[in-house]
Design a protein around this motif. Structure first.
Motif, short mmCIF file in Angstrom:
data_model
loop_
_atom_site.label_atom_id
_atom_site.label_comp_id
_atom_site.label_asym_id
_atom_site.label_seq_id
_atom_site.Cartn_x
_atom_site.Cartn_y
_atom_site.Cartn_z
N ARG A 387 0.91 -1.16 -0.09
CA ARG A 387 -0.02 -0.14 0.02
C ARG A 387 0.90 1.24 0.06
O ARG A 387 0.68 2.23 -0.68
N ALA A 388 1.79 1.25 0.98
CA ALA A 388 2.66 2.38 0.90
C ALA A 388 3.39 2.55 -0.48
O ALA A 388 3.74 3.87 -0.99
N THR A 389 3.69 1.49 -1.08
CA THR A 389 4.43 1.55 -2.58
C THR A 389 3.35 2.17 -3.46
O THR A 389 3.63 3.06 -4.24
N ILE A 390 2.26 1.74 -3.39
CA ILE A 390 1.42 2.24 -4.37
C ILE A 390 1.16 3.94 -4.16
O ILE A 390 1.10 4.66 -5.06
N VAL A 391 0.88 4.27 -2.92
CA VAL A 391 0.65 5.74 -2.50
C VAL A 391 1.96 6.54 -2.87
O VAL A 391 1.77 7.65 -3.75
N VAL A 392 3.23 6.07 -2.69
CA VAL A 392 4.35 6.73 -3.03
C VAL A 392 4.56 6.91 -4.65
O VAL A 392 4.82 7.92 -5.30
N GLY A 393 4.33 5.66 -5.30
CA GLY A 393 4.35 5.73 -6.70
C GLY A 393 3.25 6.66 -7.31
O GLY A 393 3.65 7.28 -8.38
N THR A 394 2.10 6.78 -6.77
CA THR A 394 1.19 7.62 -7.41
C THR A 394 1.65 9.16 -7.20
O THR A 394 1.38 9.95 -8.14
N LEU A 395 2.03 9.45 -6.13
CA LEU A 395 2.56 11.04 -5.70
C LEU A 395 3.58 11.17 -6.68
O LEU A 395 3.59 12.31 -7.40
N VAL A 396 4.75 10.36 -6.76
CA VAL A 396 5.97 10.53 -7.71
C VAL A 396 5.44 10.52 -8.94
O VAL A 396 5.82 11.66 -9.76
N ALA A 397 4.44 9.75 -9.54
CA ALA A 397 3.99 9.84 -10.91
C ALA A 397 3.09 11.08 -11.32
O ALA A 397 3.45 11.72 -12.30
N VAL A 398 2.48 11.46 -10.22
CA VAL A 398 1.82 13.14 -10.57
C VAL A 398 2.59 14.10 -10.50
O VAL A 398 2.69 14.82 -11.50
N GLY A 399 3.54 14.08 -9.80
CA GLY A 399 4.54 15.21 -9.61
C GLY A 399 5.49 15.14 -11.12
O GLY A 399 5.87 16.11 -11.49
N ALA A 400 5.93 14.13 -11.24
CA ALA A 400 7.01 13.94 -12.64
C ALA A 400 5.99 14.23 -13.86
O ALA A 400 6.61 14.49 -14.79
N THR A 401 4.91 14.03 -13.93
CA THR A 401 4.00 14.09 -15.20
C THR A 401 3.52 15.29 -15.48
O THR A 401 3.61 15.69 -16.48
N PHE A 402 3.22 16.00 -14.15
CA PHE A 402 2.64 17.41 -14.43
C PHE A 402 3.19 18.59 -14.14
O PHE A 402 2.89 19.44 -14.46
N PHE A 403 4.40 18.38 -13.33
CA PHE A 403 5.25 19.44 -12.96
C PHE A 403 6.58 19.71 -13.42
O PHE A 403 7.20 18.60 -13.56
#
Length: 510
Positions: A387-403
């Motif tokens: 679960r922690a892996t999925i949460v971290v992956g989601t946050l990093v993916a959003v940051g890397a994709t849109f910012f």
């Protein structure tokens, strides 16, 4: 006594008992070699492929190898303190766990929040670099029209290259840490081979004239140097007008290239998953740090010898950065430049992976203590915090994709240096408060080495930009608000101290 309120400490014994807590037990299957591979995998990447040329062109000139040595010395001293702590407290969480045992819960939260900044932002920044190299490689195959960034207008972009690499690596991390280590070993072997190619092949294109002047004269405000909030804090305090070249530039360069060394501390976050952490973690830390320091200094010497440092400066027009490939292209060896781009693409993959691995272990440790939602400490049947892996992956993916990625390296640096200071100070505190603890690895002369490490890290922090400091202060202020709004009320240690909970509850299923 554990203390009360903000300064309550979690005993070493309790931290070790928590590693066997049902539902959040990590699988111990890593060796010293695995840890060394993780260390080299994360450190040999963004710095060597992207920072080396740019730092020479914008800050230090031919003296950039000295900047790498300065940063390596700071890391080496801090590494001694990390190694003693990790061999004494072989628990996931690294600096967060160490601070909980020495300075208390509030400082532990602050350092945990700080590590989120270091690792999550670092992973997002390197993902952007990976995407940039992917675009370069696709350009070789399909022409200049191949883009990894989709411009939607209005300043809004989607970086699908960064999104792909993050999603792929999160899947790998969910499948298991040992599998991730094997993948990392293969990829690391490839990128180290590319780095050795740069050193050996590039040696034949070195021109001694390019090393002069070794420390270029500093720029003034009217000469294009960085000033105001973009200048280093030290140059502003010392009355310097710029942190581009000169002595101020060399000092600023050491702080910038420090980004290249972040990651060896991630080895300490995997202590709980190591078969013999007391011996393997120190070996992994020192082994990886020694290897990458030699590689960085050698590469930087070759690059500034191949190309005048003025040709490595960031382009004034579009702001594009120079890389290792630039030095080879300037010498007409385009096929070598293409090879380096492919090697960089492969090499940055493991950097993103190991940065996320460290971030996941930090959040896992904080969640197990109740400072973050306890459900994130739930492990899967494979022994990984899914679960922690999925949460971290989601946050990093959003940051890397849109910012955008500008200035992210310096944000990572200030967080890392702050963590190093607390770990170095924490070793001294633990020597005083718990001299009875068995220490498989013990720093000789710790009462000299730890203070020197603290001073050097403070020095490097002062050479980061004023704007970086302002962003760091805002981030930490947000962390204080989150702690008082959630962490303090849900702390398991707080419940134990108040008598509400004598033993840790099992991690909830949802």
């Amino acid at each position: 006594m554990p203390g009360t309120g903000l300064w309550r400490t979690k005993s070493i014994e309790q931290s070790i008992r928590d590693t066997d807590e049902p539902g959040s037990r990590l699988r111990r299957n890593l060796s010293a070699w695995d840890l060394t591979v993780f260390g080299v995998a994360v450190v040999v990447g963004a710095g060597i492929f992207t920072l080396t040329a740019r730092t020479a062109g914008d800050y230090a000139g031919p003296s950039v190898p000295v900047a790498f040595v300065m940063a390596a010395i700071a890391c080496g001293l801090a590494a001694l303190c990390y190694a003693e702590f990790a061999s004494t407290v072989p628990v996931a969480g690294s600096a967060y766990t160490f601070s909980y045992a020495t300075f208390g819960e509030f400082v532990a939260w602050i350092i945990g929040w700080d590590l989120i900044l270091e690792l999550a932002v670092g992973a997002a920044a390197v993902s952007k670099g990976w995407s940039a190299y992917l675009q370069t490689v696709l350009g070789y195959l399909f022409g200049d029209d191949a883009k990894t960034v989709i411009d939607l207008g209005g300043g809004f972009q989607i970086d699908w290259g960064a999104l792909i690499v993050v999603l792929a690596l999160i899947t790998l991390l969910v499948l298991g840490t040992k599998l991730s280590s094997r993948f990392s070993m293969v990829v690391t072997g490839i990128k180290v081979a590319v780095v050795l190619f740069v050193i050996v092949f590039g040696f034949f294109y070195i021109k001694s004239a390019n090393y002069t002047p070794f420390i270029p004269p500093g720029k003034t405000a009217g000469g294009g140097g960085e000033t105001g909030v973009d200048a280093s804090l030290f140059s502003v305090l010392a009355g310097g007008s710029s942190s581009s070249f000169g002595v101020f530039g060399l000092l600023a360069a050491a702080s910038v290239v420090f980004f290249a060394f972040i990651g060896f501390d991630i080895v300490a976050t995997t202590a709980e998953e190591t078969r013999n952490p007391q011996k393997s973690v120190p070996r992994g830390i020192f082994g990886s740090l020694a290897i990458v320091t030699v590689l960085y200094v050698a590469v930087s010497l070759v690059v500034v010898g191949m190309t005048p440092y003025t040709d490595l400066a960031t382009s004034a027009g579009d702001g594009s950065h120079k890389t290792l490939a630039t030095a080879f292209s300037a010498n007409g060896v385009n096929w070598a430049a293409n090879l380096i781009s492919v090697g960089a693409l492969i090499g940055l993959t493991t950097v993103v992976m190991v940065l996320m691995l460290g971030q996941i272990r930090i959040i896992f440790a904080m969640s197990r203590d109740g400072l973050m939602p306890r459900s994130l400490a739930k492990t899967s049947e494979r022994g990984t915090p899914k679960r922690a892996t999925i949460v971290v992956g989601t946050l990093v993916a959003v940051g890397a994709t849109f910012f955008p990625a500008e200035k992210l390296e310096e944000m990572v640096n200030v967080g890392t240096l702050f963590a190093f200071i607390l770990v170095s100070a924490g070793v001294l505190v633990l020597r005083r408060t718990r001299p009875d603890l068995p220490r498989v690895f013990k720093v000789k002369g710790v009462w000299v080495i730890a203070p020197v490490a603290i001073l050097i890290c403070l020095w490097l922090m002062l050479n980061l930009t004023v704007l970086t400091w302002l962003r760091f202060i805002v981030w930490m202020a947000v962390g204080v608000v989150v702690y008082f709004a959630y962490g303090r009320r849900n702390s398991l240690l707080g419940k134990r101290v108040s008598g509400e909970q004598a033993v840790p509850a099992e991690v909830p299923e949802s």
